[in-house]
Every structure is written in structure tokens, then in C-alpha cells.
Design a protein around this motif. Sequence first.
Motif, PDB file in Angstrom:
ATOM      1  N   GLY A  47       0.809  -1.197   0.000  1.00 17.53           N
ATOM      2  CA  GLY A  47       0.000   0.000   0.000  1.00 17.53           C
ATOM      3  C   GLY A  47       0.847   1.252   0.000  1.00 17.53           C
ATOM      4  O   GLY A  47       1.879   1.304   0.674  1.00 17.53           O
ATOM      5  N   VAL A  48       0.431   2.246  -0.761  1.00 18.66           N
ATOM      6  CA  VAL A  48       1.141   3.524  -0.834  1.00 18.66           C
ATOM      7  C   VAL A  48       0.344   4.617  -0.134  1.00 18.66           C
ATOM      8  O   VAL A  48       0.880   5.341   0.702  1.00 18.66           O
ATOM      9  N   ALA A  49      -0.940   4.721  -0.465  1.00 13.59           N
ATOM     10  CA  ALA A  49      -1.778   5.771   0.121  1.00 13.59           C
ATOM     11  C   ALA A  49      -3.234   5.406  -0.055  1.00 13.59           C
ATOM     12  O   ALA A  49      -3.591   4.647  -0.958  1.00 13.59           O
ATOM     13  N   TYR A  59      -0.744   7.292   4.569  1.00 11.89           N
ATOM     14  CA  TYR A  59       0.378   6.991   3.690  1.00 11.89           C
ATOM     15  C   TYR A  59       1.289   5.940   4.300  1.00 11.89           C
ATOM     16  O   TYR A  59       1.416   5.824   5.519  1.00 11.89           O
ATOM     17  N   ALA A  60       1.952   5.225   3.432  1.00 11.59           N
ATOM     18  CA  ALA A  60       3.013   4.341   3.890  1.00 11.59           C
ATOM     19  C   ALA A  60       4.171   5.200   4.404  1.00 11.59           C
ATOM     20  O   ALA A  60       4.409   6.301   3.894  1.00 11.59           O
ATOM     21  N   ASP A  61       4.876   4.702   5.403  1.00 11.21           N
ATOM     22  CA  ASP A  61       5.986   5.466   5.980  1.00 11.21           C
ATOM     23  C   ASP A  61       7.029   5.823   4.921  1.00 11.21           C
ATOM     24  O   ASP A  61       7.646   6.892   4.991  1.00 11.21           O
ATOM     25  N   SER A  62       7.205   4.955   3.948  1.00  9.68           N
ATOM     26  CA  SER A  62       8.253   5.151   2.947  1.00  9.68           C
ATOM     27  C   SER A  62       7.983   6.329   2.015  1.00  9.68           C
ATOM     28  O   SER A  62       8.896   6.803   1.331  1.00  9.68           O
ATOM     29  N   VAL A  63       6.737   6.801   1.978  1.00  7.27           N
ATOM     30  CA  VAL A  63       6.403   7.893   1.056  1.00  7.27           C
ATOM     31  C   VAL A  63       5.910   9.145   1.765  1.00  7.27           C
ATOM     32  O   VAL A  63       5.653  10.165   1.115  1.00  7.27           O
ATOM     33  N   LYS A  64       5.777   9.084   3.078  1.00  5.49           N
ATOM     34  CA  LYS A  64       5.297  10.252   3.820  1.00  5.49           C
ATOM     35  C   LYS A  64       6.201  11.450   3.585  1.00  5.49           C
ATOM     36  O   LYS A  64       7.424  11.339   3.611  1.00  5.49           O
ATOM     37  N   GLY A  65       5.569  12.591   3.334  1.00  3.86           N
ATOM     38  CA  GLY A  65       6.320  13.809   3.084  1.00  3.86           C
ATOM     39  C   GLY A  65       6.739  13.986   1.640  1.00  3.86           C
ATOM     40  O   GLY A  65       7.197  15.066   1.260  1.00  3.86           O
ATOM     41  N   ARG A  66       6.615  12.933   0.834  1.00  2.65           N
ATOM     42  CA  ARG A  66       6.992  13.019  -0.581  1.00  2.65           C
ATOM     43  C   ARG A  66       5.795  12.847  -1.514  1.00  2.65           C
ATOM     44  O   ARG A  66       5.745  13.463  -2.574  1.00  2.65           O
ATOM     45  N   ASN A  83       6.679  13.402  -5.405  1.00  2.00           N
ATOM     46  CA  ASN A  83       7.828  14.295  -5.468  1.00  2.00           C
ATOM     47  C   ASN A  83       9.061  13.617  -4.863  1.00  2.00           C
ATOM     48  O   ASN A  83       8.945  12.621  -4.156  1.00  2.00           O
ATOM     49  N   SER A  84      10.217  14.189  -5.149  1.00  2.00           N
ATOM     50  CA  SER A  84      11.485  13.661  -4.609  1.00  2.00           C
ATOM     51  C   SER A  84      11.583  12.155  -4.827  1.00  2.00           C
ATOM     52  O   SER A  84      11.896  11.389  -3.907  1.00  2.00           O
TER      53      SER A  84
END
Length: 129
Positions: A47-49, A59-66, A83-84
Motif C-alpha cells: 500500500g502507498v496511500a 500513507y506508507a511510511d516510505s512515502v510520507k512527506g513526498r 515528489n522527490s
Amino acid sequence: QVQLVESGGGSVQAGGSLRLSCAASGYTYRTNCMGWFRQAPGKEREGVAVINIGGSTAYADSVKGRFTMSQDTAKNTVYLQMNSLKPEDTATYYCAALRGGGWNICLAAFQNEADFGYWGQGTQVTVSS
């Protein structure tokens, strides 16, 4: 039935951005929860979001903030602004829809993708270093 069509994938260098779209059509009544998942080669889908009809997101921790998931309910479309981007974001990205339920159901489905009854065909995202 609900049909989901993803678009917006492509190839980008690390640090770049992409915006994925997922358009829903058909009987979209009470598709209260939409999600983005991804599957990299040789890995399980993750899962991503997710977003619910009220606009709550997770959100998944790996994509938070991006990554940012949003929706246009008038167009029955959800988006994933990425992003990023990193090479580890390379994967096929899938859109999924869940009919009925509230935010708790949506959050639970984020952890158990089998709860999502409708899936798109996927769009490829490739991030080069």
C-alpha cells in the motif's frame, strides 16, 4: 461494476516528480475509499496511500512527506502526486476502490488489500539514479 484506469506513469530521474491519475467509471456509487498500491519486480504489492470520501488520507511510511493523494469527486478521479522520487519507488502502481464503509474500514483495507474489490491495470513508474 467499477472500472479504474490509471495514467501518468513514466520514467524520471531521481529527485523528479510524477503525477498519477486514476479515473473511475461505471457504478461508482458508494466507492468511499480509494487507494494506491505498488509492486516492484520480485516484491509483494504494498500500500502507498488511501483516501476516503471525506478527504482523510493515510500513507506508507516510505512515502510520507513526498507523496500526496488527492481527489476530485466531481470527476471521480484520484491523484497521486509523487515528489522527490527515489529509485526504490520504481514499480507498477495500481489504483483500487472499495465500496462502502467508513474511514476505519478504509484504513483496515490499506493493510489488507484483499478488501479492495476493484483494481486498475496499473501504470509503470521508473526512477533512475
